[in-house]
Design a protein around this motif. Structure first.
Motif, short mmCIF file in Angstrom:
data_model
loop_
_atom_site.label_atom_id
_atom_site.label_comp_id
_atom_site.label_asym_id
_atom_site.label_seq_id
_atom_site.Cartn_x
_atom_site.Cartn_y
_atom_site.Cartn_z
N LEU A 132 -18.94 -41.23 -37.08
CA LEU A 132 -19.48 -42.31 -36.26
C LEU A 132 -18.97 -43.69 -36.69
N PHE A 133 -18.33 -43.76 -37.85
CA PHE A 133 -17.89 -45.05 -38.37
C PHE A 133 -16.37 -45.09 -38.49
N THR A 134 -15.81 -46.29 -38.33
CA THR A 134 -14.36 -46.49 -38.48
C THR A 134 -14.01 -46.46 -39.97
N PRO A 135 -12.74 -46.29 -40.30
CA PRO A 135 -12.35 -46.33 -41.72
C PRO A 135 -12.77 -47.63 -42.41
N ARG A 136 -12.66 -48.76 -41.72
CA ARG A 136 -13.08 -50.05 -42.31
C ARG A 136 -14.58 -50.06 -42.57
N GLU A 137 -15.36 -49.56 -41.61
CA GLU A 137 -16.80 -49.50 -41.78
C GLU A 137 -17.19 -48.56 -42.93
N LYS A 138 -16.47 -47.47 -43.06
CA LYS A 138 -16.72 -46.52 -44.15
C LYS A 138 -16.47 -47.18 -45.51
N ASP A 139 -15.43 -48.01 -45.60
CA ASP A 139 -15.15 -48.74 -46.84
C ASP A 139 -16.32 -49.66 -47.18
N ILE A 140 -16.82 -50.37 -46.18
CA ILE A 140 -17.96 -51.27 -46.40
C ILE A 140 -19.18 -50.48 -46.84
N LEU A 141 -19.48 -49.41 -46.12
CA LEU A 141 -20.65 -48.59 -46.45
C LEU A 141 -20.54 -48.01 -47.85
N ASN A 142 -19.36 -47.62 -48.25
CA ASN A 142 -19.15 -47.05 -49.59
C ASN A 142 -19.49 -48.06 -50.67
N VAL A 143 -19.30 -49.34 -50.39
CA VAL A 143 -19.60 -50.40 -51.35
C VAL A 143 -21.09 -50.77 -51.34
N ILE A 144 -21.68 -50.87 -50.15
CA ILE A 144 -23.03 -51.42 -50.06
C ILE A 144 -24.15 -50.39 -50.19
N PHE A 193 -29.90 -39.62 -44.48
CA PHE A 193 -28.68 -39.03 -45.00
C PHE A 193 -28.30 -39.65 -46.34
N SER A 194 -27.62 -38.88 -47.16
CA SER A 194 -27.12 -39.41 -48.42
C SER A 194 -25.97 -40.38 -48.13
N LYS A 195 -25.63 -41.19 -49.11
CA LYS A 195 -24.50 -42.11 -48.99
C LYS A 195 -23.25 -41.34 -48.60
N GLU A 196 -23.01 -40.22 -49.24
CA GLU A 196 -21.81 -39.42 -48.97
C GLU A 196 -21.78 -38.94 -47.53
N GLN A 197 -22.92 -38.50 -47.01
CA GLN A 197 -22.98 -38.04 -45.63
C GLN A 197 -22.71 -39.17 -44.65
N VAL A 198 -23.26 -40.34 -44.92
CA VAL A 198 -23.05 -41.49 -44.04
C VAL A 198 -21.58 -41.90 -44.07
N GLN A 256 -26.27 -47.27 -51.82
CA GLN A 256 -26.52 -46.84 -53.20
C GLN A 256 -26.47 -45.32 -53.31
N ASP A 257 -25.87 -44.84 -54.39
CA ASP A 257 -25.87 -43.40 -54.68
C ASP A 257 -27.30 -42.95 -54.91
N GLY A 258 -27.61 -41.74 -54.46
CA GLY A 258 -28.92 -41.17 -54.72
C GLY A 258 -30.01 -41.63 -53.77
#
Length: 59
Positions: A21-33, A11-16, A35-37
Motif C-alpha cells: 500500500l506504500f511507495t518505496p519512499r513512504e516505506k523508507d519514512i515508515l521504517n525510520v518513524i 500490524f507490526s512495523k515490519e508488516q507495515v 517503533q520496533d515491537g
C-alpha cells in the motif's frame, strides 16, 4: 490488507513497511518513524507519516 492485523491490534512495523500500500519512499519514512515491537493500524501509520512529512526543518 485490512486496516487491522489478525490479532485485532494492528500490524507490526515490519508488516507495515512491507505492505504494498506504500511507495518505496513512504516505506523508507515508515521504517525510520515507526517503533520496533509496536503495532500500528494503517491509519496510525499514515497519520505518523503525514506528521513527519509536514514537520518544519530546524536550521
Amino acid at each position: 490488507m485490512s486496516t487491522k492485523g489478525s490479532n485485532g491490534n494492528g500490524f507490526s512495523k515490519e508488516q507495515v513497511v512491507n505492505s504494498s500500500l506504500f511507495t518505496p519512499r513512504e516505506k523508507d519514512i515508515l521504517n525510520v518513524i515507526l517503533q520496533d515491537g509496536k503495532n500500528y493500524t494503517l491509519e496510525e501509520a499514515k497519520q505518523s507519516m503525514g506528521l513527519f512529512k509536514n514537520k518544519e526543518v530546524m536550521n
